[in-house]
Design a protein around this motif. Structure first.
Motif, PDB file in Angstrom:
ATOM      1  N   MET A 251       1.324  -1.085  -0.206  1.00  0.00           N
ATOM      2  CA  MET A 251       0.503  -0.238  -0.477  1.00  0.00           C
ATOM      3  C   MET A 251       1.266   1.163  -0.181  1.00  0.00           C
ATOM      4  O   MET A 251       1.497   1.349   0.728  1.00  0.00           O
ATOM      5  N   ARG A 252       1.023   2.347  -1.221  1.00  0.00           N
ATOM      6  CA  ARG A 252       1.585   3.462  -0.638  1.00  0.00           C
ATOM      7  C   ARG A 252       0.085   4.701  -1.164  1.00  0.00           C
ATOM      8  O   ARG A 252      -0.206   5.332  -1.470  1.00  0.00           O
ATOM      9  N   LEU A 253       0.931   5.149   0.085  1.00  0.00           N
ATOM     10  CA  LEU A 253       0.384   5.795   0.341  1.00  0.00           C
ATOM     11  C   LEU A 253       1.029   7.636   0.690  1.00  0.00           C
ATOM     12  O   LEU A 253       1.856   7.790   0.804  1.00  0.00           O
ATOM     13  N   SER A 254       0.771   8.630  -0.882  1.00  0.00           N
ATOM     14  CA  SER A 254       1.222   9.779  -1.796  1.00  0.00           C
ATOM     15  C   SER A 254       1.118  10.740  -0.371  1.00  0.00           C
ATOM     16  O   SER A 254      -0.179  10.931  -0.373  1.00  0.00           O
ATOM     17  N   LEU A 255       1.906  11.052   0.613  1.00  0.00           N
ATOM     18  CA  LEU A 255       1.705  12.092   1.284  1.00  0.00           C
ATOM     19  C   LEU A 255       1.519  13.533   1.615  1.00  0.00           C
ATOM     20  O   LEU A 255       1.024  14.453   1.948  1.00  0.00           O
ATOM     21  N   SER A 256       2.177  13.616  -0.260  1.00  0.00           N
ATOM     22  CA  SER A 256       1.686  14.765  -0.487  1.00  0.00           C
ATOM     23  C   SER A 256       0.479  15.324  -1.443  1.00  0.00           C
ATOM     24  O   SER A 256       0.154  16.282  -0.920  1.00  0.00           O
ATOM     25  N   ASP A 257      -0.033  14.238  -1.294  1.00  0.00           N
ATOM     26  CA  ASP A 257      -1.613  14.671  -2.653  1.00  0.00           C
ATOM     27  C   ASP A 257      -3.325  13.736  -1.251  1.00  0.00           C
ATOM     28  O   ASP A 257      -4.061  13.608  -1.871  1.00  0.00           O
ATOM     29  N   ASP A 258      -2.310  12.741  -0.302  1.00  0.00           N
ATOM     30  CA  ASP A 258      -3.691  11.996   0.566  1.00  0.00           C
ATOM     31  C   ASP A 258      -4.021  11.533  -1.073  1.00  0.00           C
ATOM     32  O   ASP A 258      -5.646  10.667  -0.449  1.00  0.00           O
ATOM     33  N   LYS A 259      -3.585  10.640  -1.520  1.00  0.00           N
ATOM     34  CA  LYS A 259      -4.105   9.481  -2.125  1.00  0.00           C
ATOM     35  C   LYS A 259      -3.251   8.532  -2.015  1.00  0.00           C
ATOM     36  O   LYS A 259      -2.014   8.386  -1.933  1.00  0.00           O
ATOM     37  N   TYR A 260      -3.118   7.039  -2.544  1.00  0.00           N
ATOM     38  CA  TYR A 260      -3.196   5.997  -2.367  1.00  0.00           C
ATOM     39  C   TYR A 260      -3.210   5.122  -3.639  1.00  0.00           C
ATOM     40  O   TYR A 260      -4.485   5.075  -3.889  1.00  0.00           O
ATOM     41  N   GLN A 261      -2.726   3.866  -3.588  1.00  0.00           N
ATOM     42  CA  GLN A 261      -2.512   3.390  -4.684  1.00  0.00           C
ATOM     43  C   GLN A 261      -1.953   1.169  -3.890  1.00  0.00           C
ATOM     44  O   GLN A 261      -1.189   1.979  -3.234  1.00  0.00           O
ATOM     45  N   MET A 262      -2.514   0.351  -3.969  1.00  0.00           N
ATOM     46  CA  MET A 262      -2.499  -0.785  -3.802  1.00  0.00           C
ATOM     47  C   MET A 262      -1.787  -1.236  -5.258  1.00  0.00           C
ATOM     48  O   MET A 262      -1.967  -0.879  -6.266  1.00  0.00           O
ATOM     49  N   ILE A 263      -0.008  -1.836  -4.952  1.00  0.00           N
ATOM     50  CA  ILE A 263       0.268  -2.174  -5.801  1.00  0.00           C
ATOM     51  C   ILE A 263       0.579  -3.680  -5.413  1.00  0.00           C
ATOM     52  O   ILE A 263       1.335  -3.833  -4.047  1.00  0.00           O
ATOM     53  N   LYS A 264       0.455  -4.992  -6.439  1.00  0.00           N
ATOM     54  CA  LYS A 264       0.494  -6.406  -6.805  1.00  0.00           C
ATOM     55  C   LYS A 264       1.861  -6.658  -6.304  1.00  0.00           C
ATOM     56  O   LYS A 264       3.033  -5.645  -6.862  1.00  0.00           O
ATOM     57  N   PRO A 265       2.368  -7.837  -5.599  1.00  0.00           N
ATOM     58  CA  PRO A 265       4.006  -8.398  -5.515  1.00  0.00           C
ATOM     59  C   PRO A 265       4.296  -8.489  -6.853  1.00  0.00           C
ATOM     60  O   PRO A 265       3.059  -8.517  -7.373  1.00  0.00           O
ATOM     61  N   PRO A 266       5.414  -8.946  -6.466  1.00  0.00           N
ATOM     62  CA  PRO A 266       6.087  -9.346  -7.788  1.00  0.00           C
ATOM     63  C   PRO A 266       5.883 -10.444  -7.658  1.00  0.00           C
ATOM     64  O   PRO A 266       5.252 -11.463  -6.666  1.00  0.00           O
ATOM     65  N   PRO A 267       6.095 -10.933  -8.929  1.00  0.00           N
ATOM     66  CA  PRO A 267       5.524 -12.658  -9.462  1.00  0.00           C
ATOM     67  C   PRO A 267       6.010 -13.803  -8.388  1.00  0.00           C
ATOM     68  O   PRO A 267       4.907 -14.350  -7.818  1.00  0.00           O
TER      69      PRO A 267
END
Length: 450
Positions: A251-267
């Motif tokens: 889970m990447r929480l962007s502290l500059s714009d208060d948005k987040y994104q889920m990133i799947k792990p490596p294969p």
């Protein structure tokens, strides 16, 4: 100031103390370019090199130990964490970020012997049963952005279902069985944050909105995974906080714009099932020379993989790039050979107490970590896999990982597979360790400065 020539402006900025000069980089891009181009900021005040490891042991005195060269241990005046006013304080390090250590209810700078407390966790979060939820504390400190302030994040991840404990002794579930099939994480995700820059001195809610185009990586039920083979940690990198979730997603929480994104792990991480035949595989998140790294250590081999997260299109798209995929059998043989020949000897030692003696001539000669002493180990016919292997972390500024093999700390160079013995950490039940990069900038709190 806008009318001043660059040379005169550089002369003015160069007269500022280091902490104010670092803060000036954030005022204007033009100021930042002048400071960086003329190297006005002394780099030895910033965390640029690994000087030590802070190692936790819950078996010996429930405390944190310092693993470092004798000379490095003397350069870190608060490395033994013995400067608190309260004699009952026995802090256990929970996180490290750019020279600061996060302990329960306090943040510590060992290099400057400073510490500051943070307020108690909100009561309703304490009432969540820890067996049904996972509290993740993360420290964010960026001396180039705000040298005198830090933030503590309290991130709650679902387990098998939240349970709320009432005052009368009864309890109730916040999530029912049907809720477990809901997507995780939701469109809006709320965490608690304490910032030392606020006057209220309290925890505040902070909501992050899922980035447009971002997808959920599973359901709440997917988060109920056996985490005995993984160490879930957080990484701060370029104004974003990366959280290693129990299902191995990021889970990447962007502290500059208060948005987040889920990133799947490596294969390789996504294909392993920890509750099945691959229970010996562990995954780790960290920061190294080129950004956010993901390590997978499979004791069935033993096999070691390291992936680099590449981000493009304004961070909206990500891709994992494989940096190394090697067998650690030769490294395991090397560690056993060193241990059998030299025993507890090594350039780095576990410092149980502060040493007042002056460094010897030999210690002065090898005061800095010499990366050129790394050697190449060759595969042999020996295939004995006895001996434990664990992952300690990444060097934050070089493509080097640290492995804990049969009580010895081994540095492994990702680019050429060379290894180097650092020494022995001979404490039972070592829970985890943090590669430590000292920082002499900032003032945590005048009232709590030793």
């Amino acid at each position: 100031m806008e009318q001043l020539p660059d040379d005169m402006l550089a002369n003015v900025l160069g007269r500022l103390p280091p902490s104010s000069l670092a803060a000036s980089r954030c005022v204007r891009k033009h100021w930042c370019s002048i400071i960086d181009a003329r190297r006005l900021l002394l780099t030895d005040l910033l965390p640029l090199r690994v000087e030590a490891f802070f190692c936790n042991s819950y078996f010996i005195f429930n405390r944190t130990f310092l693993f470092a060269r004798p000379t490095a241990a003397r350069r870190i005046p608060g490395g033994h964490l013995d400067f608190f006013d309260d004699d009952d304080v026995s802090p256990i390090a929970m996180d490290h970020c750019n020279g600061l250590l996060l302990h329960y209810e306090m943040v510590v700078n060992p290099a400057t012997r400073q510490w500051a407390t943070w307020p108690p966790v909100p009561q309703h979060l304490d009432d969540l049963s820890p067996s049904y939820s996972r509290h993740c504390f993360a420290l964010v400190y960026d001396p180039m952005v705000s040298p005198n302030h830090y933030e503590v994040f309290l991130i709650t991840l679902p387990g098998s279902g939240y349970v709320y404990n009432h005052n009368d002794g009864s309890s109730s579930r916040i999530f029912e069985d049907d809720d477990f099939q809901q997507e995780w994480p939701p469109l809006s995700y709320t965490v608690y944050v304490f910032s030392s820059s606020t006057k209220e001195w309290r925890w505040e809610e902070r909501s992050f909105v899922r980035r447009q185009g971002g997808e959920a990586v599973g359901t709440i039920a997917d988060m109920h995974i056996d985490e005995s083979s993984s160490k879930h940690k957080t990484v701060y990198f370029r104004r974003s906080l990366y959280v290693h979730c129990p299902n191995d997603s990021i889970m990447r929480l962007s502290l500059s714009d208060d948005k987040y994104q889920m990133i799947k792990p490596p294969p390789a991480a996504g294909s392993k099932t920890k509750t099945s035949c691959h229970c010996d595989a562990s995954s780790y998140l960290g920061k190294s020379e080129k950004g956010v790294y993901y390590a997978i250590l499979d004791l069935d081999g033993p096999q070691f993989q390291v992936w680099l997260l590449t981000e493009f299109s304004g961070q909206s798209q990500t891709e994992w790039v494989l940096k190394c995929n090697v067998s650690l059998q030769a490294t395991l043989n090397f560690a056993r050979h060193i241990d059998a020949e030299y025993g507890v000897d090594g350039p780095w030692i576990l410092n149980y107490e502060e040493k007042e003696a002056q460094p010897t001539a030999q210690e002065e000669e090898f005061a800095e970590w010499d990366f050129d002493n790394a050697v190449t180990v060759l595969e042999t016919e020996t295939n004995d896999k006895t001996g434990s292997i664990d992952f300690l972390g990444f060097h934050p500024y070089k493509d080097i990982s640290f492995l804990f093999i049969s009580n010895r700390v081994i540095s492994y160079h990702l680019n050429n597979s060379k290894v180097q013995d650092l020494g022995t950490i001979n404490i039972p039940q070592m829970e985890d360790a943090f590669p430590y990069t000292p920082c002499w900038m900032g003032e945590l709190s005048e009232k709590n400065k030793a």
